[in-house]
Each structure stands twice: as structure tokens, then as C-alpha cells.
Write an enzyme that holds these catalytic residues in place. Structure first.
Site, mmCIF file in Angstrom:
data_model
loop_
_atom_site.group_PDB
_atom_site.id
_atom_site.type_symbol
_atom_site.label_atom_id
_atom_site.label_comp_id
_atom_site.label_asym_id
_atom_site.label_seq_id
_atom_site.Cartn_x
_atom_site.Cartn_y
_atom_site.Cartn_z
ATOM 1 N N GLY A 144 33.342 -9.918 33.632
ATOM 2 C CA GLY A 144 31.938 -10.291 33.690
ATOM 3 C C GLY A 144 31.148 -9.431 34.648
ATOM 4 O O GLY A 144 31.706 -8.802 35.553
ATOM 5 N N SER A 161 30.504 -20.210 36.054
ATOM 6 C CA SER A 161 29.902 -20.277 37.378
ATOM 7 C C SER A 161 29.085 -21.552 37.399
ATOM 8 O O SER A 161 28.815 -22.148 36.351
ATOM 9 C CB SER A 161 28.987 -19.059 37.577
ATOM 10 O OG SER A 161 28.064 -19.265 38.620
ATOM 11 N N TYR A 210 22.379 -13.748 33.720
ATOM 12 C CA TYR A 210 23.685 -14.250 34.140
ATOM 13 C C TYR A 210 23.831 -15.724 33.749
ATOM 14 O O TYR A 210 24.828 -16.127 33.142
ATOM 15 C CB TYR A 210 23.831 -14.076 35.651
ATOM 16 C CG TYR A 210 25.193 -14.446 36.197
ATOM 17 C CD1 TYR A 210 26.306 -13.675 35.898
ATOM 18 C CD2 TYR A 210 25.352 -15.555 37.024
ATOM 19 C CE1 TYR A 210 27.562 -14.002 36.402
ATOM 20 C CE2 TYR A 210 26.591 -15.889 37.536
ATOM 21 C CZ TYR A 210 27.693 -15.103 37.218
ATOM 22 O OH TYR A 210 28.934 -15.446 37.713
#
Length: 286
Positions: free
Chosen positions: A94, A143, A156
Site C-alpha cells: 500500500g 487502517s 488513502y
């Protein structure tokens, strides 16, 4: 059963294996004597890592750009040619970003979606028949940004939300097939992801804006991940801050938006810093 017994002789693919969480996790798997497949873009780093880990276990390295579908197909094909099965797929590769959307070149978001989201989709697609056969595990590293949008991280957050939804649906589709699907949200981790984060024009950030020494280490994040894979956890969210953010978002969404804004504005050279200063000055004048 401890990790060493559980992972021994299992075939595990780790994308983004040349640094950070991927490197730490691959190293642990090799020490547990799993058969480890290392996937990353840098041949030099892969070769060096392969030499280091081959003292512990059988290791295969495959040059892979996960944003390229054929690379992901080749990764799976070479794994099957070498080991004949796949037990674990860890979609870890990532990239991040740091810029306000109004300033952002759209190609930056495309790059994040290609690596973070499509990389996960491609690898999972081609590995899935073998994971179903072995009743194995597929992991997506997201995340807290995959649960709550972070200011200055539009691409993101979007990519991590997409992975979250994709894997959550995959789990439901194969609820009775023995497939283990885990969504893993480490929170801020000491790694190089912030150094390579993309700025508004697509250039790399370089220096990290955060104090890496105060964050959870990649080794600890990898260790906890493997614990959760062994336990067949559905989800795992690390760090007190990450868990608190999720609770506050459910209970006090508007207040959390403000808290999050000011928290991110504290970063050196934050894209919100000047705006925050102006707002503070206005409050002082009143």
C-alpha cells in the site's frame, strides 16, 4: 496451539514484503517455518530478503507490482508451481498520501486505488480458488482510515474503505465455505509508508511528519496480525487511539470530526495548519 505450530509448513503470500509491516510479518512467518512467498517491486530488496529468510524456511520471491493485474496473476501461478497450494494471502502492499483534495491532482487518487484497492482485488481473485480449497485465510491490511475518513487523506481513506467493503462482502459470500477473511487495521505504525506518501502533485513526501519512535513497531504489528490469523478473527483494530476513534465516531460523530481535524492539524507542515491558525486568531479576537 501457538503460532509456531500453527504456521509451520503453511504457504503464505505477503505483498509489500520488502519493508514495514510486510517485511516484519514475512520474517516472522519464516521463523515459524511457514513457506513464505515474498511479493514486492524491488528485485534487489527481494533477493536480499530471500537470502536472509531462507536460513529459516523455504522462501520464494516474486517481483510484483500489485497495481498490474498480470503481475498478481503471475504471483499466484508461481506460488502454485512451487508449493502446490496457498493457505494464507496477506494483502499488505500500500501507499499513502497527504494533501487536501482541493489541491490534489486526480492521478494521485488513481495511484492509491490501483495499489491499495485493485492490488487487493487482483491478488485475492487469483488466489481465491486455492484459498477455498485449503480453507485458508485472506487478510486485508487497512487502517482506521478505512473506518473514518482522515483529513488530508482522501485517496488513502477511499482506498481503505473500499478494501473494507470488498472483504466484508467476500466473507459473506463464502460464509459456509470455510474461508477465513480478516480486516486488519493497525493504526499509525513506525514504517516508511509516510516517507513514500504522495503529495498533491504526486511527488513523495520524503520526511515523515510524525514521531515514529512513539508508534507501534512493524514487528509488533506483524506479531499481532499473525495471532489474529491463527484465531481466525474477523477484524482487528490496534492502538488505543484507533479504538477510541471508532467508539467516538459512533457516539459523537460531529465532535469527533472536530477532534480529528485538530489532531491532524498538529502535524508539521499540515495542509490544515494555516487554516487552523486563522480560526484560532478569529476566536482570540472575539
Amino acid at each position: 496451539m501457538n503460532n509456531r505450530k500453527y504456521f509451520k509448513d503453511k504457504v503464505a503470500i505477503v505483498t509489500g514484503a520488502s519493508s514495514g509491516i510486510g517485511l516484519a510479518t514475512a520474517t516472522l512467518l519464516a521463523k515459524y517455518q511457514a513457506k513464505v512467498v515474498l511479493a514486492a517491486r524491488s528485485v534487489e530488496k527481494l533477493d536480499e530478503l530471500s537470502r536472509q529468510l531462507s536460513r529459516y524456511s523455504d522462501v520464494l520471491s516474486v517481483k510484483t507490482d500489485v497495481s498490474v493485474e498480470q503481475d498478481c496473476r503471475t504471483l499466484i501461478e508461481k506460488t502454485i508451481q512451487r508449493f502446490g497450494r496457498i493457505d494464507i494471502l496477506i494483502n499488505n502492499a500500500g501507499i499513502s498520501m497527504r494533501a487536501m483534495f482541493k489541491d490534489l491532482e486526480l492521478n494521485v487518487i488513481r495511484r492509491l486505488m490501483d495499489v491499495n484497492f485493485w492490488g487487493t482485488v487482483y491478488c485475492t481473485k487469483y488466489a481465491l480458488p486455492y484459498l477455498l480449497e485449503s480453507k485458508g485465510s485472506v487478510v486485508g491490511v487497512i487502517s482506521t482510515a478505512g473506518y473514518k475518513g482522515l483529513p488530508g487523506r482522501t485517496g488513502y481513506s477511499a482506498s481503505k474503505f473500499a478494501i473494507n467493503g470488498f472483504l466484508d462482502t467476500l466473507r459473506s459470500e463464502h460464509l459456509y465455505d470455510g474461508l477465513h477473511v480478516m480486516i486488519y487495521a493497525p493504526g499509525f505504525t513506525a514504517s516508511n509508508i509516510r516517507k513514500t506518501a504522495l503529495m498533491a502533485d504526486g511527488s513523495e513526501q520524503g520526511d515523515t511528519p510524525r514521531e515514529e519512535g512513539k508508534m507501534m513497531t512493524s514487528e509488533r504489528v506483524g506479531e499481532i496480525m499473525l495471532n489474529h490469523i491463527r484465531k481466525h478473527s474477523r477484524r482487528a483494530t490496534l492502538t488505543f487511539t484507533g479504538k477510541l476513534l471508532l467508539v467516538l465516531t459512533r457516539l459523537f460523530p460531529t465532535i469527533t470530526d472536530h477532534m480529528e481535524y485538530w489532531y491532524m492539524a498538529k502535524e508539521p507542515d499540515s495542509p490544515f495548519k494555516r487554516r487552523s491558525e486563522i480560526m484560532r486568531e478569529r476566536r482570540n479576537h472575539h
